[in-house]
Design a protein around this motif. Structure first.
Motif, PDB file in Angstrom:
ATOM      1  N   SER A  88     -66.068   3.178 -65.997  1.00  0.00           N
ATOM      2  CA  SER A  88     -65.636   2.696 -64.682  1.00  0.00           C
ATOM      3  C   SER A  88     -64.169   2.301 -64.733  1.00  0.00           C
ATOM      4  N   GLN A  89     -63.569   2.301 -63.544  1.00  0.00           N
ATOM      5  CA  GLN A  89     -62.188   1.857 -63.387  1.00  0.00           C
ATOM      6  C   GLN A  89     -62.075   1.323 -61.966  1.00  0.00           C
ATOM      7  N   LEU A  90     -61.529   0.114 -61.837  1.00  0.00           N
ATOM      8  CA  LEU A  90     -61.501  -0.527 -60.528  1.00  0.00           C
ATOM      9  C   LEU A  90     -60.361  -1.531 -60.467  1.00  0.00           C
ATOM     10  N   LEU A  91     -59.815  -1.707 -59.276  1.00  0.00           N
ATOM     11  CA  LEU A  91     -58.783  -2.703 -59.035  1.00  0.00           C
ATOM     12  C   LEU A  91     -59.447  -3.961 -58.483  1.00  0.00           C
ATOM     13  N   HIS A  92     -59.145  -5.105 -59.080  1.00  0.00           N
ATOM     14  CA  HIS A  92     -59.721  -6.390 -58.685  1.00  0.00           C
ATOM     15  C   HIS A  92     -58.624  -7.301 -58.152  1.00  0.00           C
ATOM     16  N   GLN A  93     -58.919  -7.999 -57.069  1.00  0.00           N
ATOM     17  CA  GLN A  93     -58.034  -9.059 -56.603  1.00  0.00           C
ATOM     18  C   GLN A  93     -58.677 -10.388 -56.966  1.00  0.00           C
ATOM     19  N   MET A  94     -57.949 -11.215 -57.694  1.00  0.00           N
ATOM     20  CA  MET A  94     -58.444 -12.525 -58.100  1.00  0.00           C
ATOM     21  C   MET A  94     -57.587 -13.595 -57.437  1.00  0.00           C
ATOM     22  N   LEU A  95     -58.235 -14.532 -56.759  1.00  0.00           N
ATOM     23  CA  LEU A  95     -57.524 -15.617 -56.088  1.00  0.00           C
ATOM     24  C   LEU A  95     -57.371 -16.784 -57.056  1.00  0.00           C
ATOM     25  N   LEU A  96     -56.125 -17.034 -57.472  1.00  0.00           N
ATOM     26  CA  LEU A  96     -55.836 -18.129 -58.390  1.00  0.00           C
ATOM     27  C   LEU A  96     -55.545 -19.423 -57.641  1.00  0.00           C
ATOM     28  N   MET A  97     -55.119 -19.284 -56.391  1.00  0.00           N
ATOM     29  CA  MET A  97     -54.822 -20.441 -55.549  1.00  0.00           C
ATOM     30  C   MET A  97     -55.353 -20.174 -54.159  1.00  0.00           C
ATOM     31  N   ASP A  98     -55.639 -21.228 -53.426  1.00  0.00           N
ATOM     32  CA  ASP A  98     -56.097 -21.092 -52.053  1.00  0.00           C
ATOM     33  C   ASP A  98     -54.965 -20.494 -51.219  1.00  0.00           C
ATOM     34  N   PRO A  99     -55.204 -19.379 -50.518  1.00  0.00           N
ATOM     35  CA  PRO A  99     -54.130 -18.731 -49.756  1.00  0.00           C
ATOM     36  C   PRO A  99     -53.561 -19.604 -48.634  1.00  0.00           C
ATOM     37  N   GLN A 100     -54.376 -20.509 -48.087  1.00  0.00           N
ATOM     38  CA  GLN A 100     -53.927 -21.359 -46.985  1.00  0.00           C
ATOM     39  C   GLN A 100     -53.167 -22.586 -47.469  1.00  0.00           C
ATOM     40  N   THR A 101     -53.743 -23.287 -48.444  1.00  0.00           N
ATOM     41  CA  THR A 101     -53.179 -24.577 -48.863  1.00  0.00           C
ATOM     42  C   THR A 101     -52.297 -24.482 -50.098  1.00  0.00           C
ATOM     43  N   GLY A 102     -52.462 -23.422 -50.891  1.00  0.00           N
ATOM     44  CA  GLY A 102     -51.717 -23.316 -52.132  1.00  0.00           C
ATOM     45  C   GLY A 102     -52.309 -24.135 -53.257  1.00  0.00           C
ATOM     46  N   GLU A 103     -53.452 -24.797 -52.994  1.00  0.00           N
ATOM     47  CA  GLU A 103     -54.106 -25.597 -54.024  1.00  0.00           C
ATOM     48  C   GLU A 103     -54.632 -24.682 -55.129  1.00  0.00           C
ATOM     49  N   PRO A 104     -54.409 -25.061 -56.378  1.00  0.00           N
ATOM     50  CA  PRO A 104     -54.914 -24.238 -57.483  1.00  0.00           C
ATOM     51  C   PRO A 104     -56.438 -24.221 -57.515  1.00  0.00           C
ATOM     52  N   ARG A 105     -56.974 -23.066 -57.870  1.00  0.00           N
ATOM     53  CA  ARG A 105     -58.408 -22.929 -58.105  1.00  0.00           C
ATOM     54  C   ARG A 105     -58.615 -22.925 -59.611  1.00  0.00           C
ATOM     55  N   GLY A 106     -59.844 -22.965 -60.033  1.00  0.00           N
ATOM     56  CA  GLY A 106     -60.132 -22.931 -61.457  1.00  0.00           C
ATOM     57  C   GLY A 106     -60.183 -24.328 -62.048  1.00  0.00           C
ATOM     58  N   GLN A 107     -60.392 -24.357 -63.333  1.00  0.00           N
ATOM     59  CA  GLN A 107     -60.472 -25.617 -64.072  1.00  0.00           C
ATOM     60  C   GLN A 107     -59.123 -25.878 -64.709  1.00  0.00           C
ATOM     61  N   GLY A 108     -58.706 -27.133 -64.701  1.00  0.00           N
ATOM     62  CA  GLY A 108     -57.443 -27.421 -65.353  1.00  0.00           C
ATOM     63  C   GLY A 108     -57.023 -28.853 -65.191  1.00  0.00           C
ATOM     64  N   SER A 109     -56.015 -29.159 -65.944  1.00  0.00           N
ATOM     65  CA  SER A 109     -55.384 -30.467 -65.820  1.00  0.00           C
ATOM     66  C   SER A 109     -53.895 -30.251 -65.991  1.00  0.00           C
ATOM     67  N   GLY A 110     -53.124 -31.072 -65.302  1.00  0.00           N
ATOM     68  CA  GLY A 110     -51.685 -30.872 -65.358  1.00  0.00           C
ATOM     69  C   GLY A 110     -51.311 -29.619 -64.610  1.00  0.00           C
ATOM     70  N   ASP A 111     -50.599 -28.736 -65.285  1.00  0.00           N
ATOM     71  CA  ASP A 111     -50.145 -27.519 -64.600  1.00  0.00           C
ATOM     72  C   ASP A 111     -50.710 -26.246 -65.214  1.00  0.00           C
ATOM     73  N   ILE A 112     -51.823 -26.340 -65.945  1.00  0.00           N
ATOM     74  CA  ILE A 112     -52.460 -25.169 -66.550  1.00  0.00           C
ATOM     75  C   ILE A 112     -53.878 -25.057 -66.006  1.00  0.00           C
ATOM     76  N   PHE A 113     -54.234 -23.837 -65.559  1.00  0.00           N
ATOM     77  CA  PHE A 113     -55.532 -23.631 -64.926  1.00  0.00           C
ATOM     78  C   PHE A 113     -56.241 -22.429 -65.541  1.00  0.00           C
ATOM     79  N   ASP A 114     -57.544 -22.593 -65.780  1.00  0.00           N
ATOM     80  CA  ASP A 114     -58.385 -21.536 -66.330  1.00  0.00           C
ATOM     81  C   ASP A 114     -59.342 -21.045 -65.252  1.00  0.00           C
ATOM     82  N   HIS A 115     -59.459 -19.722 -65.164  1.00  0.00           N
ATOM     83  CA  HIS A 115     -60.313 -19.090 -64.162  1.00  0.00           C
ATOM     84  C   HIS A 115     -61.244 -18.112 -64.870  1.00  0.00           C
ATOM     85  N   GLN A 116     -62.459 -17.988 -64.352  1.00  0.00           N
ATOM     86  CA  GLN A 116     -63.383 -16.969 -64.840  1.00  0.00           C
ATOM     87  C   GLN A 116     -63.971 -16.269 -63.617  1.00  0.00           C
TER      88      GLN A 116
END
Length: 159
Positions: A88-116
């Motif tokens: 398979s081969q596919l293009l994925h869009q992953m949202l790292l931050m909320d498009p409206q507010t800019g708030e980071p998504r994922g787990q993190g503290s400080g300025d580093i965020f982990d996403h799965q």
């Protein structure tokens, strides 16, 4: 100093918690040089499939710093079977931050965020052997500062 302690605790949990998951088959994360993902870098992850009757969920792991300049990340995957044939081969869009507010998504503290991100749910493999997942950043620039690490996790699909 407090942020350093929080970061160390978060990193320790990141490595300890996956070991507690009985369904996990594989997980590996690769740090990117100077926290920049270049177009030329195509991290490759290899994992063994021993049970062709089992279905598997494939996740993509992303670690980003708050200096990353976009709310999303486009990543193209290529999944290859043991003979090197493309499954398979596919293009994925992953949202790292909320498009409206800019708030980071994922787990993190400080300025580093982990996403799965669950990228390939309920994959069934038709032969045993070593499979490969190749990841490519697919943004419209050669270098993506702020992407610190990428990875792949493979787990048995819960029944």
């Amino acid at each position: 100093m407090r942020k350093s302690v929080q970061l160390l605790v978060a990193l320790a949990l990141l490595f300890i918690l996956p070991a507690c998951d009985a369904n996990q088959v594989y997980e590996k994360n690769l740090d990117l040089d100077k926290a920049v993902w270049t177009v030329q870098e195509k991290p490759t992850f290899e994992f063994e499939v021993l049970d062709t009757t089992q279905r598997y969920d494939i996740y993509f792991n992303i670690r980003n710093a708050s200096l990353y300049g976009y709310y999303n990340l486009y990543v193209k995957h290529t999944l290859l079977d043991p003979s090197g044939k493309r499954v398979s081969q596919l293009l994925h869009q992953m949202l790292l931050m909320d498009p409206q507010t800019g708030e980071p998504r994922g787990q993190g503290s400080g300025d580093i965020f982990d996403h799965q991100f669950l990228a390939l749910p309920q994959q069934q493999f038709h032969q045993t052997g070593t499979y490969k997942v190749v990841l490519e950043q697919y943004m419209r620039q050669d270098q993506l500062p702020g992407i610190m690490a990428v990875g792949v996790r493979v787990a048995k699909t819960a029944k």
